[in-house]
Design a protein around this motif. Structure first.
Motif, mmCIF file in Angstrom:
data_model
loop_
_atom_site.group_PDB
_atom_site.id
_atom_site.type_symbol
_atom_site.label_atom_id
_atom_site.label_comp_id
_atom_site.label_asym_id
_atom_site.label_seq_id
_atom_site.Cartn_x
_atom_site.Cartn_y
_atom_site.Cartn_z
ATOM 1 N N ASP A 8 -7.124 20.889 17.989
ATOM 2 C CA ASP A 8 -6.156 19.810 18.168
ATOM 3 C C ASP A 8 -4.995 20.269 19.059
ATOM 4 O OD1 ASP A 8 -7.841 19.534 15.953
ATOM 5 O OD2 ASP A 8 -6.477 18.174 14.934
ATOM 6 N N ILE A 9 -4.721 19.531 20.139
ATOM 7 C CA ILE A 9 -3.733 19.924 21.152
ATOM 8 C C ILE A 9 -2.342 19.392 20.845
ATOM 9 C CG2 ILE A 9 -3.179 19.842 23.611
ATOM 10 C CD1 ILE A 9 -6.246 19.359 24.064
ATOM 11 N N HIS A 10 -2.246 18.157 20.413
ATOM 12 C CA HIS A 10 -0.988 17.526 20.023
ATOM 13 C C HIS A 10 0.101 17.613 21.088
ATOM 14 C CE1 HIS A 10 -1.916 16.092 16.017
ATOM 15 N NE2 HIS A 10 -2.569 17.219 15.781
ATOM 16 N N GLY A 11 -0.271 17.267 22.321
ATOM 17 C CA GLY A 11 0.736 17.199 23.376
ATOM 18 C C GLY A 11 1.170 18.534 23.926
ATOM 19 N N GLY A 12 0.516 19.606 23.530
ATOM 20 C CA GLY A 12 0.888 20.944 23.986
ATOM 21 C C GLY A 12 0.140 21.353 25.240
ATOM 22 N N LEU A 13 0.425 20.709 26.344
ATOM 23 C CA LEU A 13 -0.297 20.963 27.589
ATOM 24 C C LEU A 13 -0.170 22.415 28.035
ATOM 25 C CD1 LEU A 13 -1.942 20.011 30.010
ATOM 26 C CD2 LEU A 13 0.183 19.200 31.065
ATOM 27 N N LYS A 14 0.996 23.006 27.857
ATOM 28 C CA LYS A 14 1.174 24.409 28.255
ATOM 29 C C LYS A 14 0.183 25.301 27.517
ATOM 30 C CE LYS A 14 6.122 24.197 29.427
ATOM 31 N NZ LYS A 14 6.316 22.753 29.194
ATOM 32 N N ALA A 15 -0.035 25.026 26.246
ATOM 33 C CA ALA A 15 -0.981 25.821 25.451
ATOM 34 C C ALA A 15 -2.403 25.604 25.938
ATOM 35 C CB ALA A 15 -0.865 25.455 23.973
ATOM 36 N N LEU A 16 -2.746 24.381 26.296
ATOM 37 C CA LEU A 16 -4.088 24.084 26.771
ATOM 38 C C LEU A 16 -4.382 24.825 28.070
ATOM 39 C CD1 LEU A 16 -6.765 22.574 26.716
ATOM 40 C CD2 LEU A 16 -5.603 20.621 27.771
ATOM 41 N N ILE A 17 -3.466 24.781 29.004
ATOM 42 C CA ILE A 17 -3.665 25.471 30.281
ATOM 43 C C ILE A 17 -3.783 26.974 30.050
ATOM 44 C CG2 ILE A 17 -2.568 26.034 32.479
ATOM 45 C CD1 ILE A 17 -1.386 23.173 32.446
ATOM 46 N N GLN A 18 -2.934 27.499 29.192
ATOM 47 C CA GLN A 18 -2.995 28.929 28.874
ATOM 48 C C GLN A 18 -4.336 29.293 28.240
ATOM 49 O OE1 GLN A 18 -0.677 30.705 25.502
ATOM 50 N NE2 GLN A 18 0.483 31.699 27.153
ATOM 51 N N LEU A 19 -4.805 28.463 27.325
ATOM 52 C CA LEU A 19 -6.077 28.721 26.654
ATOM 53 C C LEU A 19 -7.241 28.691 27.636
ATOM 54 C CD1 LEU A 19 -7.725 29.081 24.028
ATOM 55 C CD2 LEU A 19 -7.801 26.579 23.866
ATOM 56 N N LEU A 20 -7.291 27.681 28.484
ATOM 57 C CA LEU A 20 -8.388 27.575 29.449
ATOM 58 C C LEU A 20 -8.414 28.771 30.396
ATOM 59 C CD1 LEU A 20 -8.241 23.760 30.314
ATOM 60 C CD2 LEU A 20 -9.839 24.924 28.784
ATOM 61 N N ASN A 21 -7.243 29.259 30.775
ATOM 62 C CA ASN A 21 -7.184 30.440 31.632
ATOM 63 C C ASN A 21 -7.717 31.668 30.907
ATOM 64 O OD1 ASN A 21 -6.114 29.163 33.900
ATOM 65 N ND2 ASN A 21 -4.002 29.431 33.231
ATOM 66 N N LYS A 22 -7.400 31.807 29.643
ATOM 67 C CA LYS A 22 -7.893 32.944 28.861
ATOM 68 C C LYS A 22 -9.410 32.873 28.683
ATOM 69 C CE LYS A 22 -3.812 34.154 26.114
ATOM 70 N NZ LYS A 22 -3.300 34.370 24.726
ATOM 71 N N MET A 23 -9.927 31.677 28.569
ATOM 72 C CA MET A 23 -11.358 31.494 28.362
ATOM 73 C C MET A 23 -12.157 31.653 29.656
ATOM 74 S SD MET A 23 -10.924 28.258 25.765
ATOM 75 C CE MET A 23 -12.615 27.767 25.652
ATOM 76 N N GLU A 24 -11.454 31.633 30.787
ATOM 77 C CA GLU A 24 -12.091 31.774 32.101
ATOM 78 C C GLU A 24 -13.262 30.797 32.257
ATOM 79 O OE1 GLU A 24 -13.099 35.905 32.530
ATOM 80 O OE2 GLU A 24 -11.011 36.515 32.804
ATOM 81 N N ILE A 25 -12.937 29.519 32.078
ATOM 82 C CA ILE A 25 -13.943 28.455 32.132
ATOM 83 C C ILE A 25 -14.595 28.375 33.506
ATOM 84 C CG2 ILE A 25 -14.287 25.962 31.899
ATOM 85 C CD1 ILE A 25 -13.725 27.439 29.290
ATOM 86 N N LYS A 26 -15.918 28.258 33.502
ATOM 87 C CA LYS A 26 -16.681 28.097 34.740
ATOM 88 C C LYS A 26 -17.128 26.640 34.878
ATOM 89 C CE LYS A 26 -16.659 32.603 35.471
ATOM 90 N NZ LYS A 26 -15.988 33.057 34.233
ATOM 91 N N ASP A 27 -17.503 26.262 36.089
ATOM 92 C CA ASP A 27 -17.861 24.875 36.373
ATOM 93 C C ASP A 27 -19.029 24.368 35.526
ATOM 94 O OD1 ASP A 27 -15.862 24.778 38.235
ATOM 95 O OD2 ASP A 27 -17.170 24.973 39.982
ATOM 96 N N LYS A 28 -19.946 25.253 35.153
ATOM 97 C CA LYS A 28 -21.134 24.844 34.408
ATOM 98 C C LYS A 28 -20.941 24.903 32.891
ATOM 99 C CE LYS A 28 -24.484 25.938 38.024
ATOM 100 N NZ LYS A 28 -25.730 26.672 38.371
ATOM 101 N N ASP A 29 -19.770 25.304 32.441
ATOM 102 C CA ASP A 29 -19.504 25.352 31.005
ATOM 103 C C ASP A 29 -19.273 23.945 30.461
ATOM 104 O OD1 ASP A 29 -19.688 28.096 31.046
ATOM 105 O OD2 ASP A 29 -17.525 28.424 31.180
ATOM 106 N N THR A 30 -19.368 23.820 29.154
ATOM 107 C CA THR A 30 -19.091 22.551 28.471
ATOM 108 C C THR A 30 -17.945 22.744 27.493
ATOM 109 O OG1 THR A 30 -21.369 21.734 28.646
ATOM 110 C CG2 THR A 30 -20.026 20.813 26.877
ATOM 111 N N LEU A 31 -17.032 21.796 27.484
ATOM 112 C CA LEU A 31 -15.895 21.829 26.571
ATOM 113 C C LEU A 31 -15.989 20.639 25.623
ATOM 114 C CD1 LEU A 31 -13.043 22.632 29.125
ATOM 115 C CD2 LEU A 31 -14.337 24.236 27.714
ATOM 116 N N ILE A 32 -15.975 20.911 24.333
ATOM 117 C CA ILE A 32 -15.982 19.849 23.320
ATOM 118 C C ILE A 32 -14.623 19.862 22.640
ATOM 119 C CG2 ILE A 32 -17.120 18.922 21.275
ATOM 120 C CD1 ILE A 32 -19.615 20.507 22.076
ATOM 121 N N PHE A 33 -13.875 18.815 22.859
ATOM 122 C CA PHE A 33 -12.524 18.719 22.301
ATOM 123 C C PHE A 33 -12.582 17.969 20.970
ATOM 124 C CE2 PHE A 33 -11.904 19.439 26.784
ATOM 125 C CZ PHE A 33 -10.789 20.262 26.843
ATOM 126 N N MET A 34 -11.905 18.512 19.969
ATOM 127 C CA MET A 34 -12.046 18.011 18.606
ATOM 128 C C MET A 34 -11.102 16.866 18.252
ATOM 129 S SD MET A 34 -14.572 19.830 17.870
ATOM 130 C CE MET A 34 -14.737 19.021 16.290
#
Length: 243
Positions: A8-34
């Motif tokens: 759950d993000i709850h408006g925390g965009l800074k946290a989301l961007i930080q998390l995605l950078n840590k996860m090193e998401i690739k174009d072929k990955d799938t993200l399931i948001f809860m």
């Protein structure tokens, strides 16, 4: 190709961007948001805009949460639920101050398109909160349970670990799916700041709305990544913390 579930993000965009950078998401990955993308920190509208744009580049599945239902009602009918207003709704309304009516309509369509659950090809269930039907989510009579129910998680937490899955005592609700991923109930309520596992359920809401972090978990390996604590990212805000 990896698949991650994100809490759950709850408006925390800074946290989301930080998390995605840590996860090193690739174009072929799938993200399931809860679910629960809004209500809490000051960037709810900005979070939705970011997610819409992200979904144009990466395969994303957006489960609908209870806060998203409230925000959707407001965007559609200007319906201000008093409970919603007190639990982050005001901050969400404020975040839309500079958004055009056209952009608001696009955000409404985004909310309306969200499924209440997702079941993948390995029979893993992704749902915001839980469900009450003994026959699984497809037979849920009260759809609100899918984004409000906490009894599924409470049951898993209190289960006797000695009960085997083939036992008649093993809860029928848990037998329908190989694994269940949820958000909605912050793990920090149990003094745990990382994703929690009970029975075949993974809870990845680690309290980003409050004093916790935003978490993402690899659904295969169960390796997880986390942002900083949200109050550190928004030092001049309270989020949904009281006082």
């Amino acid at each position: 190709m990896k698949t991650y579930a994100i809490g759950d993000i709850h408006g925390g965009l800074k946290a989301l961007i930080q998390l995605l950078n840590k996860m090193e998401i690739k174009d072929k990955d799938t993200l399931i948001f809860m679910g629960d993308y809004v209500d809490g920190w000051s960037e709810s509208a900005q979070t939705i805009q970011f997610l819409i744009e992200l979904s144009q580049k990466i395969n994303c599945i957006f489960i609908k949460g209870n806060h998203d239902v409230w925000a959707e009602d407001w965007l559609r009918d200007n319906d201000v639920n008093p409970i919603w207003y007190m639990h982050g709704g005001k901050e969400t309304m404020d975040s839309y101050a500079d958004f055009s009516e056209d952009k608001k309509k696009k955000h409404l369509a985004f909310f309306e398109s969200m499924p209440l659950y997702y079941i993948d090809d390995k029979n893993r269930l992704f749902v915001h909160a839980g469900f009450t039907s003994m026959h699984g989510v497809k037979k849920e009579v009260f759809k609100e349970s899918l984004y409000f129910d906490r009894t599924l998680w409470e049951m898993a937490l209190t289960m006797d670990k000695r009960i085997r899955k083939d036992s008649t005592l093993y809860p029928n609700r848990l037998k329908h799916y190989s694994e269940i991923f949820i958000g909605h109930t912050p793990t920090i309520n149990f003094n745990v700041n990382v994703p929690m596992h009970a029975a075949n359920i993974w809870n990845i809401d680690t309290g980003a709305a409050f004093t916790g972090k935003l978490s993402g978990i690899n659904i295969e390996t169960k390796a997880f990544f986390q942002s900083d604590n949200l109050p550190a990212l928004y030092p001049n805000e309270k989020g949904r913390n009281k006082g």
